[in-house]
Write a protein that holds these residues in place. Structure first.
Motif, PDB file in Angstrom:
ATOM      1  N   THR A 121       0.838  -1.204   0.000  1.00  0.00           N
ATOM      2  CA  THR A 121       0.000   0.000   0.000  1.00  0.00           C
ATOM      3  C   THR A 121       0.872   1.253   0.000  1.00  0.00           C
ATOM      4  O   THR A 121       0.363   2.358   0.175  1.00  0.00           O
ATOM      5  CB  THR A 121      -0.895   0.039   1.258  1.00  0.00           C
ATOM      6  OG1 THR A 121      -0.038  -0.040   2.412  1.00  0.00           O
ATOM      7  CG2 THR A 121      -1.901  -1.091   1.283  1.00  0.00           C
ATOM      8  N   LYS A 122       2.176   1.080  -0.146  1.00  0.00           N
ATOM      9  CA  LYS A 122       3.092   2.215   0.062  1.00  0.00           C
ATOM     10  C   LYS A 122       3.218   3.116  -1.162  1.00  0.00           C
ATOM     11  O   LYS A 122       3.292   4.323  -1.019  1.00  0.00           O
ATOM     12  CB  LYS A 122       4.476   1.716   0.509  1.00  0.00           C
ATOM     13  CG  LYS A 122       4.437   0.840   1.759  1.00  0.00           C
ATOM     14  CD  LYS A 122       3.748   1.526   2.915  1.00  0.00           C
ATOM     15  CE  LYS A 122       3.320   0.548   3.994  1.00  0.00           C
ATOM     16  NZ  LYS A 122       2.378   1.152   4.953  1.00  0.00           N
ATOM     17  N   SER A 123       3.320   2.534  -2.345  1.00  0.00           N
ATOM     18  CA  SER A 123       3.371   3.409  -3.518  1.00  0.00           C
ATOM     19  C   SER A 123       2.952   2.677  -4.776  1.00  0.00           C
ATOM     20  O   SER A 123       3.007   1.445  -4.844  1.00  0.00           O
ATOM     21  CB  SER A 123       4.774   4.009  -3.718  1.00  0.00           C
ATOM     22  OG  SER A 123       5.701   2.994  -3.939  1.00  0.00           O
ATOM     23  N   PHE A 124       2.526   3.487  -5.746  1.00  0.00           N
ATOM     24  CA  PHE A 124       2.103   2.979  -7.048  1.00  0.00           C
ATOM     25  C   PHE A 124       2.805   3.798  -8.122  1.00  0.00           C
ATOM     26  O   PHE A 124       2.858   5.018  -8.038  1.00  0.00           O
ATOM     27  CB  PHE A 124       0.581   3.122  -7.202  1.00  0.00           C
ATOM     28  CG  PHE A 124       0.103   2.902  -8.607  1.00  0.00           C
ATOM     29  CD1 PHE A 124       0.013   1.627  -9.127  1.00  0.00           C
ATOM     30  CD2 PHE A 124      -0.247   3.986  -9.417  1.00  0.00           C
ATOM     31  CE1 PHE A 124      -0.410   1.423 -10.444  1.00  0.00           C
ATOM     32  CE2 PHE A 124      -0.674   3.790 -10.725  1.00  0.00           C
ATOM     33  CZ  PHE A 124      -0.758   2.499 -11.239  1.00  0.00           C
ATOM     34  N   ILE A 125       3.355   3.106  -9.126  1.00  0.00           N
ATOM     35  CA  ILE A 125       4.006   3.805 -10.240  1.00  0.00           C
ATOM     36  C   ILE A 125       3.323   3.376 -11.532  1.00  0.00           C
ATOM     37  O   ILE A 125       3.209   2.178 -11.793  1.00  0.00           O
ATOM     38  CB  ILE A 125       5.506   3.417 -10.342  1.00  0.00           C
ATOM     39  CG1 ILE A 125       6.238   3.696  -9.029  1.00  0.00           C
ATOM     40  CG2 ILE A 125       6.180   4.140 -11.511  1.00  0.00           C
ATOM     41  CD1 ILE A 125       7.623   3.063  -8.961  1.00  0.00           C
ATOM     42  N   SER A 168      12.383   6.277   5.133  1.00  0.00           N
ATOM     43  CA  SER A 168      10.940   6.265   5.433  1.00  0.00           C
ATOM     44  C   SER A 168      10.248   5.157   4.642  1.00  0.00           C
ATOM     45  O   SER A 168       9.439   4.392   5.182  1.00  0.00           O
ATOM     46  CB  SER A 168      10.324   7.629   5.122  1.00  0.00           C
ATOM     47  OG  SER A 168      10.578   7.988   3.771  1.00  0.00           O
ATOM     48  N   GLY A 169      10.596   5.041   3.358  1.00  0.00           N
ATOM     49  CA  GLY A 169      10.009   3.991   2.519  1.00  0.00           C
ATOM     50  C   GLY A 169      10.487   2.603   2.939  1.00  0.00           C
ATOM     51  O   GLY A 169       9.686   1.670   3.057  1.00  0.00           O
ATOM     52  N   TRP A 170      11.797   2.479   3.160  1.00  0.00           N
ATOM     53  CA  TRP A 170      12.329   1.156   3.552  1.00  0.00           C
ATOM     54  C   TRP A 170      11.654   0.650   4.827  1.00  0.00           C
ATOM     55  O   TRP A 170      11.246  -0.508   4.907  1.00  0.00           O
ATOM     56  CB  TRP A 170      13.831   1.234   3.827  1.00  0.00           C
ATOM     57  CG  TRP A 170      14.711   1.460   2.644  1.00  0.00           C
ATOM     58  CD1 TRP A 170      14.447   1.154   1.335  1.00  0.00           C
ATOM     59  CD2 TRP A 170      16.024   2.043   2.660  1.00  0.00           C
ATOM     60  NE1 TRP A 170      15.517   1.511   0.553  1.00  0.00           N
ATOM     61  CE2 TRP A 170      16.494   2.048   1.326  1.00  0.00           C
ATOM     62  CE3 TRP A 170      16.860   2.554   3.661  1.00  0.00           C
ATOM     63  CZ2 TRP A 170      17.759   2.544   0.980  1.00  0.00           C
ATOM     64  CZ3 TRP A 170      18.109   3.045   3.322  1.00  0.00           C
ATOM     65  CH2 TRP A 170      18.554   3.040   2.000  1.00  0.00           C
ATOM     66  N   SER A 171      11.557   1.531   5.821  1.00  0.00           N
ATOM     67  CA  SER A 171      11.003   1.077   7.101  1.00  0.00           C
ATOM     68  C   SER A 171       9.507   0.783   6.967  1.00  0.00           C
ATOM     69  O   SER A 171       8.992  -0.151   7.589  1.00  0.00           O
ATOM     70  CB  SER A 171      11.285   2.095   8.213  1.00  0.00           C
ATOM     71  OG  SER A 171      10.942   3.392   7.778  1.00  0.00           O
ATOM     72  N   ALA A 172       8.819   1.560   6.119  1.00  0.00           N
ATOM     73  CA  ALA A 172       7.396   1.274   5.880  1.00  0.00           C
ATOM     74  C   ALA A 172       7.234  -0.107   5.247  1.00  0.00           C
ATOM     75  O   ALA A 172       6.372  -0.901   5.640  1.00  0.00           O
ATOM     76  CB  ALA A 172       6.797   2.348   4.977  1.00  0.00           C
ATOM     77  N   SER A 209       0.918   5.958  -0.930  1.00  0.00           N
ATOM     78  CA  SER A 209      -0.230   5.635  -0.064  1.00  0.00           C
ATOM     79  C   SER A 209      -1.460   6.485  -0.398  1.00  0.00           C
ATOM     80  O   SER A 209      -2.062   7.103   0.492  1.00  0.00           O
ATOM     81  CB  SER A 209       0.136   5.818   1.412  1.00  0.00           C
ATOM     82  OG  SER A 209       1.182   4.954   1.751  1.00  0.00           O
ATOM     83  N   GLY A 210      -1.799   6.546  -1.655  1.00  0.00           N
ATOM     84  CA  GLY A 210      -3.028   7.224  -2.081  1.00  0.00           C
ATOM     85  C   GLY A 210      -2.838   8.630  -2.607  1.00  0.00           C
ATOM     86  O   GLY A 210      -3.694   9.145  -3.316  1.00  0.00           O
ATOM     87  N   TYR A 211      -1.736   9.300  -2.291  1.00  0.00           N
ATOM     88  CA  TYR A 211      -1.559  10.714  -2.663  1.00  0.00           C
ATOM     89  C   TYR A 211      -0.568  10.865  -3.808  1.00  0.00           C
ATOM     90  O   TYR A 211       0.549  10.326  -3.744  1.00  0.00           O
ATOM     91  CB  TYR A 211      -1.078  11.540  -1.465  1.00  0.00           C
ATOM     92  CG  TYR A 211      -2.135  11.619  -0.387  1.00  0.00           C
ATOM     93  CD1 TYR A 211      -3.076  12.642  -0.374  1.00  0.00           C
ATOM     94  CD2 TYR A 211      -2.217  10.630   0.594  1.00  0.00           C
ATOM     95  CE1 TYR A 211      -4.072  12.697   0.587  1.00  0.00           C
ATOM     96  CE2 TYR A 211      -3.205  10.668   1.569  1.00  0.00           C
ATOM     97  CZ  TYR A 211      -4.135  11.708   1.561  1.00  0.00           C
ATOM     98  OH  TYR A 211      -5.116  11.743   2.505  1.00  0.00           O
ATOM     99  N   ASN A 212      -0.977  11.613  -4.831  1.00  0.00           N
ATOM    100  CA  ASN A 212      -0.093  11.862  -5.963  1.00  0.00           C
ATOM    101  C   ASN A 212       1.141  12.647  -5.503  1.00  0.00           C
ATOM    102  O   ASN A 212       1.035  13.546  -4.665  1.00  0.00           O
ATOM    103  CB  ASN A 212      -0.866  12.650  -7.037  1.00  0.00           C
ATOM    104  CG  ASN A 212      -0.087  12.703  -8.328  1.00  0.00           C
ATOM    105  OD1 ASN A 212       0.940  13.372  -8.441  1.00  0.00           O
ATOM    106  ND2 ASN A 212      -0.576  11.959  -9.312  1.00  0.00           N
ATOM    107  N   LEU A 233       2.585   9.244   6.750  1.00  0.00           N
ATOM    108  CA  LEU A 233       1.733   8.651   5.705  1.00  0.00           C
ATOM    109  C   LEU A 233       2.235   7.252   5.332  1.00  0.00           C
ATOM    110  O   LEU A 233       1.449   6.297   5.248  1.00  0.00           O
ATOM    111  CB  LEU A 233       1.740   9.570   4.473  1.00  0.00           C
ATOM    112  CG  LEU A 233       1.056   9.048   3.214  1.00  0.00           C
ATOM    113  CD1 LEU A 233      -0.457   8.910   3.433  1.00  0.00           C
ATOM    114  CD2 LEU A 233       1.329   9.973   2.020  1.00  0.00           C
ATOM    115  N   LEU A 234       3.535   7.125   5.109  1.00  0.00           N
ATOM    116  CA  LEU A 234       4.076   5.829   4.682  1.00  0.00           C
ATOM    117  C   LEU A 234       4.011   4.791   5.809  1.00  0.00           C
ATOM    118  O   LEU A 234       3.790   3.607   5.560  1.00  0.00           O
ATOM    119  CB  LEU A 234       5.517   5.988   4.190  1.00  0.00           C
ATOM    120  CG  LEU A 234       5.670   6.796   2.890  1.00  0.00           C
ATOM    121  CD1 LEU A 234       7.137   7.100   2.605  1.00  0.00           C
ATOM    122  CD2 LEU A 234       5.034   6.056   1.712  1.00  0.00           C
TER     123      LEU A 234
END
Ligand code: SDX
Length: 384
Positions: free
Chosen positions: A30-34, A348-352, A44-47, A63-64
């Motif tokens: 759920t962390k990011s979409f490309i 932040s991303g790695w830990s999420a 996580s939902g926000y552009n 957020l993450l």
């Protein structure tokens, strides 16, 4: 040496053979979409454009980690928690003071983060570890840069944003609003990016049920490489090499020459994006503005010339590492720290991802296609 082609090899045991795991989905997140065709990035939902315009790095961390934005009380608490964790244990500071001053900053950061584990209880609540590492990375980076330049280490502030405090510890003076905002935006833009090599490394280490410090240490090692986060330093070194050529500097000929020799141009290309990296739009804008303000227009113009040549010759676009180089250069940061700055954001991303993996784990264990000999006869050593 065995040839790496698949002719005459029985591949029936291996249903999915894919060099570099290109296009393979190994995890859900759920962390990011490309969207690599459209050039769209969502955390996580926000552009990313919405976040770049409105968020702070601390909000992005929340957020993450929680898959939602914080309310004001939650944000204040996170900021306080980060501030409270900024100081380093004495042994880590002693290591930074005593290690080789010409060591690569990323190598020092990797070792120091690994050492932090000795001072944290390794238990199942990983959020405090995420906060601690996020808070301490900037202190490590700034402290090593000061030590290697023969300067006293500047203790972290007990106030201010991550961006503000980092620039303060690095330079020994409080940054202005514009520098803080630039750094904060860079931290937002680098925070998270799907299953890139370092995040994959972190999740793979997590999947063995190892601790977050081990996962982050491994991820730093992966990010350091020039095909990944190390490209931003390489971009700046390229531009500085051109600068040394004075009036003879020709970024178009340089780019074409490299392509003719089948060499990679750092800061271009991406496994997922087949168009402009949306983060590069923001960094390009910042690079233009800052280079004009700081008198480095030539470097920006050369970047644009390289961009046009890459588009014309190979139809390849820039990635996040291309314009971040001139942005950091314009705010006075040394090129070999650029990947460290990427790291203090990507934590932040790695830990999420670590927490997401730990909550729904399965060991990561792909296969390798064996292309060597089989069942050879043994020869005693004196007969080989
Ligand atoms: C990051 O994964 C992520 O999300 C990473 C990242 C993140 O936020 O985590 O976005 C951060 O790592 C950005 C990438 C930084 N790296 C660089 O800038 C290094 C230069 N880029 C390339 O080496 C390359 O584009 C990669 C490593 C980024 C991607 O490699 P791929 O997907 O394995 O692509 P490839 O090497 O197989 O190239 C495909 C084709 C080849 O041409 P052909 O042989 O088909 O003719 O594109 C060409 C390549 O030669 N090509 C390049 C090029 N990148 C690709 N040619 C010249 N210069 C380049 N930079």
């Amino acid at each position: 040496m065995a040839q790496h082609n698949l002719e005459n090899i029985d591949t029936s045991q291996y249903p999915h053979i894919n060099k570099g795991l290109d296009g393979i989905v190994a995890f859900s997140t759920t962390k990011s979409f490309i969207d690599g065709q459209k050039g769209e990035l969502i955390y996580s939902g926000y552009n990313i454009d919405t976040l770049a315009e409105n968020a702070t790095f601390e909000e992005v961390c929340f957020l993450l980690w929680h898959d939602r934005l914080p309310n004001s009380k939650e944000l204040e608490k996170l900021k306080k928690d980060l501030i409270a964790q900024r100081e380093l244990p004495k042994t880590v500071l002693d290591y930074i003071k005593n290690t080789n001053k010409s060591a690569e900053p990323m190598a020092v950061l990797r070792t120091a983060v690994s050492m932090l584990a000795d001072y944290e209880p390794i238990d199942s609540d990983n959020l405090p570890h995420a906060i601690a590492i996020t808070a301490q990375m900037p202190t490590i980076i700034a402290a090593f840069d000061r030590v290697r330049n023969g300067k006293d280490i500047v203790a972290p502030l007990k106030e201010g944003s991550t961006a503000f405090n980092f620039l303060y510890m690095l330079n020994g003076e409080k940054p202005g609003d514009a520098a803080e905002k630039t750094m904060d935006l860079c931290l937002i833009l680098h925070a998270e990016h799907g299953m890139n090599a370092s995040t994959f490394t972190a999740r793979t280490i997590c999947a063995t049920e190892s601790d977050m410090f081990s996962a982050v240490t491994g991820a730093i090692g992966a990010l350091k490489g020039p095909l990944h986060g190390g490209a931003n330093t390489a971009v700046m070194n390229t531009l500085l090499e051109l600068d040394k050529q004075g009036d003879k500097a020709d970024p178009v000929a340089f780019t074409k020459g490299k392509l003719e020799k089948k060499e990679k141009i750092m800061g271009f290309g991406h496994r997922v994006y087949k168009t402009f990296d949306p983060r590069a739009f923001h960094l390009r804008k910042m690079s233009k503005q800052l280079s004009e303000e700081t008198g480095h227009v030539k470097l920006y113009e050369w970047s644009e010339a390289m961009l046009k040549t890459m588009k014309d010759e190979k139809n390849i676009d820039p990635n996040v590492d291309f314009f971040s180089a001139t942005v950091y250069y314009s705010i006075g940061i040394k090129p070999d720290l650029y990947t460290c700055i990427f790291t203090m954001s990507r934590i932040s991303g790695w830990s999420a991802h670590y927490m997401e993996q730990a909550a729904n784990n399965r060991l990561v264990r792909p296969r390798a296609l064996y292309i060597g000999e089989k069942n050879l006869d043994w020869k005693p050593v004196e007969k080989r």
